[in-house]
Design an enzyme around this catalytic site. Structure first.
Site, short mmCIF file in Angstrom:
data_model
loop_
_atom_site.label_atom_id
_atom_site.label_comp_id
_atom_site.label_asym_id
_atom_site.label_seq_id
_atom_site.Cartn_x
_atom_site.Cartn_y
_atom_site.Cartn_z
N GLU A 167 -2.37 10.54 0.66
CA GLU A 167 -3.59 9.72 0.60
C GLU A 167 -3.98 9.20 1.97
O GLU A 167 -5.16 9.12 2.30
CB GLU A 167 -3.40 8.55 -0.37
CG GLU A 167 -4.70 7.79 -0.69
CD GLU A 167 -5.09 6.72 0.32
OE1 GLU A 167 -6.28 6.34 0.34
OE2 GLU A 167 -4.26 6.27 1.11
N GLU A 168 -2.98 8.85 2.77
CA GLU A 168 -3.28 8.21 4.06
C GLU A 168 -3.85 9.19 5.08
O GLU A 168 -4.39 8.77 6.09
CB GLU A 168 -2.01 7.54 4.63
CG GLU A 168 -1.44 6.42 3.76
CD GLU A 168 -2.30 5.14 3.75
OE1 GLU A 168 -3.36 5.14 4.42
OE2 GLU A 168 -1.93 4.19 3.06
N ASP A 205 0.83 -1.20 0.00
CA ASP A 205 0.00 0.00 0.00
C ASP A 205 0.87 1.25 0.00
O ASP A 205 1.30 1.68 1.05
CB ASP A 205 -0.92 -0.05 1.24
CG ASP A 205 -1.94 1.05 1.26
OD1 ASP A 205 -2.06 1.78 0.28
OD2 ASP A 205 -2.62 1.18 2.29
ZN LIG Z 1 -3.39 3.05 -0.05
#
Ligand SMILES: [Zn+2]
Ligand SMILES: *[C@@H]1O[C@H](CO)[C@@H](O)[C@H](O)[C@H]1NC(C)=O
Ligand SMILES: *[C@@H]1O[C@H](CO)[C@@H](O)[C@H](O)[C@H]1NC(C)=O
Ligand SMILES: *[C@@H]1O[C@H](CO)[C@@H](O)[C@H](O)[C@H]1NC(C)=O
Length: 398
Positions: free
Chosen positions: A162-163, A128
């Protein structure tokens, strides 16, 4: 020297024979594309890039894509510390490329170093989402090299943040891109995600009155206010809307703190809660939460006091409801996922725009201390991305 000139002529003659199509080899001759998937993945994931600290990996990706012949732009999201999205395109079409592939280069903390053993790769961000970043780039490179993809049909966007709230993708709206298809990269176990739950953050701040613990009636314990409130929210969780597609709305009390010592009535206490929305709008859920919190603290209110005097309920982001995603590509299994993505932050700029979500690895290991991938999963994802991109192009040229 001579030889290459002859080759070029032959390619152009071949293109003429195909009825005046663009000579693909000439179009891509400025590119020196890498096909070294494991090397690219290793280089990306060896650089720590916890949200807020993405500069080093951004610089690396910028120069790697530039060396491969892409035109590359840094889009600054923050000046100090420097944080930027990396936007690249191999042809002359910048905004108007038909397909945009995108993922994120930030990871959650902490950093775990690169380990590659027995065809298995483990560590932070390897799934991820750097597994997606590396496989997307190699898929695009393969299609460009084989002439199945014209450089003007594709662009790549790698965002920060994004996180934590998606500030990178929100900023990307200012690039004014008009792709007919956007392919988002997140771990989906090689399946196509048909949608994901919505998301809402809740911040609770209880306001107490400090006193000696032997005389608690002289004070008001912020810890007690918070505990009663959280208990009410856990009960509310079971009653929040459900749907067949996404299941139940869930609520996670991810962080809480309060008080200073066991012999002091706590003056301050706070908690943050994440809600994964299966059905309904964020504003409906916000109302339900606010009502439940206000009811839970009634017990603490003296005459003339309002709920706001003992607790603040803040929603730090606007939140979003469930996000439906396209999953209409033959040969791919579809599934829903329970995590959030950057998809809601990128405004659709094209009518009928298609959005896909795909990537190697499982979300069940992402964010854990045993994030891992096999070489075979990475290689399969390259093939998967190639199929998705070709499907998208075939659709848009209908
Ligand atoms: Zn991600
Ligand atoms: C990875 O980094 C090494 C060391 O800088 C470099 O030699 C290699 O070409 C890079 N490979 C890829 C695919 O980026
Ligand atoms: C390597 O991985 C394979 C497949 O995951 C496994 O069957 C095998 O026992 C492993 N070998 C070693 C030496 O760890
Ligand atoms: C596009 O997204 C930005 C940032 O998320 C938002 O502020 C803006 O209102 C959106 N515009 C449209 C037309 O939806």
């Amino acid at each position: 020297m001579k030889l290459s000139g002859i080759c070029l002529l032959l390619v152009e003659a071949g293109a003429q024979a195909l009825g005046g199509q663009e000579p693909l080899r000439a179009e891509t001759k400025h590119l020196t594309l890498t096909h070294d998937l494991i090397g690219l993945h290793k280089n990306l994931t060896s650089i720590e890039s916890i949200t807020g600290n993405e500069k080093a990996v951004g610089d690396w990706l910028y120069s790697s894509l530039q060396l491969q012949g892409y035109k590359v732009e840094k889009q600054y999201v923050e000046k100090e510390p420097a944080r930027f999205n990396v936007f690249a395109w191999p042809g002359v079409a910048r905004e108007s490329a038909k397909v945009l592939v995108t993922s994120h280069i930030d990871t959650v903390p902490p950093f775990y170093p690169y380990k590659h053993h027995n065809k298995t790769i483990s560590g932070r961000g390897y799934v991820d989402a750097k597994g997606s970043v590396a496989t997307q780039i190699v898929a695009v490179n393969n299609l460009l090299s084989s002439g199945k993809l014209s450089p003007n049909d594709i662009a790549l966007l790698y965002v920060v943040g994004e996180e934590v709230g998606g500030d990178g993708m929100r900023a990307a709206n200012a690039l004014h891109l008009t792709p007919q298809t956007v392919v988002f990269g997140e771990p989906t176990e090689g399946k196509l995600a048909s949608g994901h739950k919505g998301n809402l953050m809740v911040q609770l701040t209880a306001k107490g009155k400090a006193a000696h613990s032997g005389y608690p009636w002289l004070g008001r314990s912020a810890n007690e206010v918070l505990v009663k409130t959280l208990a009410a929210l856990m009960e509310l969780g079971a009653e929040l809307p459900k749907s067949d597609k996404y299941g139940v709305t869930t609520l996670n009390i991810g962080h809480m703190e309060g008080g200073v010592a066991s012999n002091v009535v706590a003056q301050d206490a706070s908690a943050s809660v994440a809600v994964r929305i299966a059905e309904g709008t964020p504003s409906f859920i916000k109302d339900e939460i606010t009502k439940a919190v206000h009811k839970a603290v009634e017990y603490f209110l003296d005459d003339g006091m309002k709920a706001e005097d003992v607790i603040d309920v803040i929603f730090p982001t606007s939140g979003y409801g469930p996000i439906d995603i396209d999953s209409d590509i033959p040969g791919f299994e579809a599934m829903t996922v329970n995590y959030g993505t950057d998809i809601p932050w990128l405004n659709s700029t094209v009518e009928g725009q298609k959005r896909y979500l795909y990537g190697p690895g499982s979300i069940l290991v992402a964010h854990s201390d045993h994030e891992m991938l096999t070489e075979a999963q990475l290689e399969d994802a390259v093939v998967g991305y190639e199929e998705i991109i070709l499907h998208a192009l075939a659709q848009t040229s209908l």
